[in-house]
Write an enzyme that holds these catalytic residues in place. Sequence first.
Site, PDB file in Angstrom:
ATOM      1  N   TRP A  19       0.806  -1.235   0.000  1.00 14.42           N
ATOM      2  CA  TRP A  19       0.000   0.000   0.000  1.00 14.42           C
ATOM      3  C   TRP A  19       0.834   1.278   0.000  1.00 14.42           C
ATOM      4  O   TRP A  19       1.789   1.406   0.760  1.00 14.42           O
ATOM      5  CB  TRP A  19      -0.892   0.007   1.239  1.00 14.42           C
ATOM      6  CG  TRP A  19      -1.530   1.340   1.482  1.00 14.42           C
ATOM      7  CD1 TRP A  19      -1.018   2.377   2.216  1.00 14.42           C
ATOM      8  CD2 TRP A  19      -2.783   1.805   0.965  1.00 14.42           C
ATOM      9  NE1 TRP A  19      -1.885   3.457   2.187  1.00 14.42           N
ATOM     10  CE2 TRP A  19      -2.981   3.120   1.429  1.00 14.42           C
ATOM     11  CE3 TRP A  19      -3.767   1.218   0.145  1.00 14.42           C
ATOM     12  CZ2 TRP A  19      -4.114   3.872   1.125  1.00 14.42           C
ATOM     13  CZ3 TRP A  19      -4.897   1.967  -0.153  1.00 14.42           C
ATOM     14  CH2 TRP A  19      -5.055   3.275   0.325  1.00 14.42           C
ATOM     15  N   ASN A  21       0.050   5.726   0.027  1.00 18.32           N
ATOM     16  CA  ASN A  21      -0.759   6.927  -0.205  1.00 18.32           C
ATOM     17  C   ASN A  21       0.135   8.152  -0.371  1.00 18.32           C
ATOM     18  O   ASN A  21       0.985   8.147  -1.281  1.00 18.32           O
ATOM     19  CB  ASN A  21      -1.943   7.093   0.764  1.00 18.32           C
ATOM     20  CG  ASN A  21      -1.660   7.073   2.245  1.00 18.32           C
ATOM     21  OD1 ASN A  21      -1.303   6.055   2.807  1.00 18.32           O
ATOM     22  ND2 ASN A  21      -1.853   8.193   2.915  1.00 18.32           N
ATOM     23  N   ASP A  22      -0.028   9.202   0.409  1.00 19.89           N
ATOM     24  CA  ASP A  22       0.583  10.500   0.110  1.00 19.89           C
ATOM     25  C   ASP A  22       2.084  10.484  -0.227  1.00 19.89           C
ATOM     26  O   ASP A  22       2.861   9.779   0.418  1.00 19.89           O
ATOM     27  CB  ASP A  22       0.490  11.438   1.317  1.00 19.89           C
ATOM     28  CG  ASP A  22      -0.863  11.474   1.968  1.00 19.89           C
ATOM     29  OD1 ASP A  22      -1.785  10.834   1.468  1.00 19.89           O
ATOM     30  OD2 ASP A  22      -0.973  12.143   3.008  1.00 19.89           O
ATOM     31  N   SER A  79       2.227  11.898   7.256  1.00 20.35           N
ATOM     32  CA  SER A  79       2.820  12.729   6.208  1.00 20.35           C
ATOM     33  C   SER A  79       3.668  13.879   6.746  1.00 20.35           C
ATOM     34  O   SER A  79       3.485  14.335   7.867  1.00 20.35           O
ATOM     35  CB  SER A  79       1.730  13.270   5.295  1.00 20.35           C
ATOM     36  OG  SER A  79       1.261  12.218   4.481  1.00 20.35           O
ATOM     37  N   ASP A 150       0.790  16.824   9.149  1.00 18.81           N
ATOM     38  CA  ASP A 150       1.324  17.016   7.794  1.00 18.81           C
ATOM     39  C   ASP A 150       2.185  18.275   7.650  1.00 18.81           C
ATOM     40  O   ASP A 150       1.940  19.123   6.784  1.00 18.81           O
ATOM     41  CB  ASP A 150       0.173  17.027   6.757  1.00 18.81           C
ATOM     42  CG  ASP A 150      -0.750  15.825   6.889  1.00 18.81           C
ATOM     43  OD1 ASP A 150      -0.308  14.810   7.463  1.00 18.81           O
ATOM     44  OD2 ASP A 150      -1.910  15.901   6.434  1.00 18.81           O
ATOM     45  N   GLU A 201      -5.803  18.911   5.113  1.00 12.79           N
ATOM     46  CA  GLU A 201      -4.640  18.024   5.213  1.00 12.79           C
ATOM     47  C   GLU A 201      -3.542  18.517   4.265  1.00 12.79           C
ATOM     48  O   GLU A 201      -3.797  19.273   3.322  1.00 12.79           O
ATOM     49  CB  GLU A 201      -5.024  16.586   4.829  1.00 12.79           C
ATOM     50  CG  GLU A 201      -6.087  15.978   5.739  1.00 12.79           C
ATOM     51  CD  GLU A 201      -6.431  14.530   5.396  1.00 12.79           C
ATOM     52  OE1 GLU A 201      -6.594  13.743   6.324  1.00 12.79           O
ATOM     53  OE2 GLU A 201      -6.561  14.200   4.209  1.00 12.79           O
ATOM     54  N   TRP A 292      -9.648   8.986  -1.365  1.00  9.89           N
ATOM     55  CA  TRP A 292     -10.033   8.205  -0.182  1.00  9.89           C
ATOM     56  C   TRP A 292     -11.415   7.584  -0.312  1.00  9.89           C
ATOM     57  O   TRP A 292     -11.761   6.658   0.430  1.00  9.89           O
ATOM     58  CB  TRP A 292      -9.950   9.068   1.085  1.00  9.89           C
ATOM     59  CG  TRP A 292      -8.543   9.241   1.574  1.00  9.89           C
ATOM     60  CD1 TRP A 292      -7.839  10.404   1.686  1.00  9.89           C
ATOM     61  CD2 TRP A 292      -7.664   8.205   2.040  1.00  9.89           C
ATOM     62  NE1 TRP A 292      -6.581  10.162   2.175  1.00  9.89           N
ATOM     63  CE2 TRP A 292      -6.451   8.826   2.406  1.00  9.89           C
ATOM     64  CE3 TRP A 292      -7.774   6.810   2.178  1.00  9.89           C
ATOM     65  CZ2 TRP A 292      -5.359   8.095   2.900  1.00  9.89           C
ATOM     66  CZ3 TRP A 292      -6.690   6.096   2.672  1.00  9.89           C
ATOM     67  CH2 TRP A 292      -5.515   6.732   3.020  1.00  9.89           C
TER      68      TRP A 292
HETATM   69  C1  FRU Z   1      -3.845  12.395   3.683  1.00  6.34           C
HETATM   70  C2  FRU Z   1      -3.598  11.805   5.058  1.00  6.34           C
HETATM   71  C3  FRU Z   1      -2.748  12.735   5.886  1.00  6.34           C
HETATM   72  C4  FRU Z   1      -2.099  11.802   6.859  1.00  6.34           C
HETATM   73  C5  FRU Z   1      -1.876  10.554   6.031  1.00  6.34           C
HETATM   74  C6  FRU Z   1      -2.011   9.270   6.781  1.00  6.34           C
HETATM   75  O1  FRU Z   1      -4.145  11.453   2.708  1.00  6.34           O
HETATM   76  O2  FRU Z   1      -4.835  11.534   5.689  1.00  6.34           O
HETATM   77  O3  FRU Z   1      -3.456  13.789   6.487  1.00  6.34           O
HETATM   78  O4  FRU Z   1      -0.901  12.309   7.364  1.00  6.34           O
HETATM   79  O5  FRU Z   1      -2.847  10.598   4.987  1.00  6.34           O
HETATM   80  O6  FRU Z   1      -1.620   8.176   5.992  1.00  6.34           O
END
Ligand code: FRU
Length: 492
Positions: A19, A21-22, A79, A150, A201, A292
């Site tokens: 996985w 994400n950011d 993040s 973040d 975020e 998301w």
């Molecule tokens: C954004 C977020 C951030 C957080 C991270 C957690 O997609 O929700 O705010 O730091 O992903 O994985």
Amino acid sequence: SFYNEKFRPQFHFTPEAHWMNDPNGMVFFEGEYHLFYQYYPNGTVWGPMHWGHAVSRDLVHWEHLPVALAPDEHGYIFSGSAVVDWKDSSGLFGGKPGLVAIFTHHRFDEEAQVVRQSQSIAYSADRGRTWLTYEGNPVLKGEGIVDFRDPKVFWHEPSQHWIMVLAVGDHARFYRSADLLNWTFCSEFGREEGSHDGVWECPDLFELPVEGSAGDKRWVLIISIGNEEGVPEGSRTQYFVGRFDGETFVNEESADQVLWLDHGRDNYAGVTWSDIPEEDGRRLFIGWMSNWKYANLTPTESWRGAMTLPRELWLKKETGGIRLYQKPVEELNSLRVRTVTLQERLVAAETQLLLESGNGLLEVEGTVNVNESGAAEFGFRLDYASGQSGTVGFDLKRSTVFIDRSGLEGDVPFHETFAGRHEASVQGDHETVTFRIYVDRSSVEIFANGGQAALTDLIFPESEEFELSFYSAGGSVEIVELNIHELASVYE
Ligand code: FRU
């Protein structure tokens, strides 16, 4: 071959497995672009967050490196950003330059039954290959605020301070520091400005020259807004244009004006690279190419998550105000292997086959004259061998650019909000329309009107091969120039 699984992007960044994400901690140092990312190395859905890591010398070909940061006694690694501490202001590098990462520690406090978020530091004296967490972590405590995360840090030359922008629920906060370790609150922004369709975020703040003005500059504040139930678009990224004096950000637009950075569904949590050398001078951005709403459900198997193409951002003065423009970085041109060029062709109201793509990887650049046509719409159809199809085009009556991915969800529908048509308005003289489109194995991106409007959408075609056709409806349009580039995979 490797990295050739179904839906595996061939020129967008993806983790080897599991996985993502950011994007996090993007920094340029000693010839390398670093890209860290929210990573769960034990599964293909979101889980206890680590920072994955990769480096590149051209923003196109990436080398995967070991996980940089893993959960510790303070919690998961959420993040954040990274900077070069050129003058060793932190005292962590014995007088030499080094890399400092500033990120959110996230943990669930079992005793109090609440989430705690605070900001912490890690540092590397070996070009990002190994990281140590700072003994004094966290350096900025949440003090009971749940959404407190973040951090994006940069050096502000005029005030001779490090600035941290933080996302705090429904607003952003600015802090300053002389040493990256001790932080002082300066101000907050945004409780009543822009979109509040979701929690704020992943902020970013930077200054850019304004094209079309005599030496004017403005500050851009990027804010991603989280997915909320009942908001069909899910996660999106907005920006503000204004002034920043080292302590306070002032928005130049009216408070209720919402400016979207991207009008597709899959460009979230994007921020920009730190420490790009002055002689380069670009402001380089990358986003997480998902949403998301359905990020945990997309139909890939061994990995889940991809980044958008890296893009260059700039500001341009329009009649309505100063706006953010974007284009894919020119390093991507190195992927072009064969180009088909069409010029001055009148296209009547029928579909014309242009090309068959065997590997499913294309870039299409074009200029189309729509002046005398009376056409209501024109664009491109992607007809996949699997029988699925999608459209990327311009609605000339409404002056919009759109992607319609209704037919490109894959064999098994995974979310009711995925199918759809997404659009952005295009400004300009309306005589000619320009665009650049990128098609990878599971995404489409279009940059219209010289970078004024961008749309980024995931797609899930069950086959690689597709036919590209040009169509116009309700009248004819003239192709002034069309360059169709077949692209190579970065893994070739
Ligand atoms: C954004 C977020 C951030 C957080 C991270 C957690 O997609 O929700 O705010 O730091 O992903 O994985």
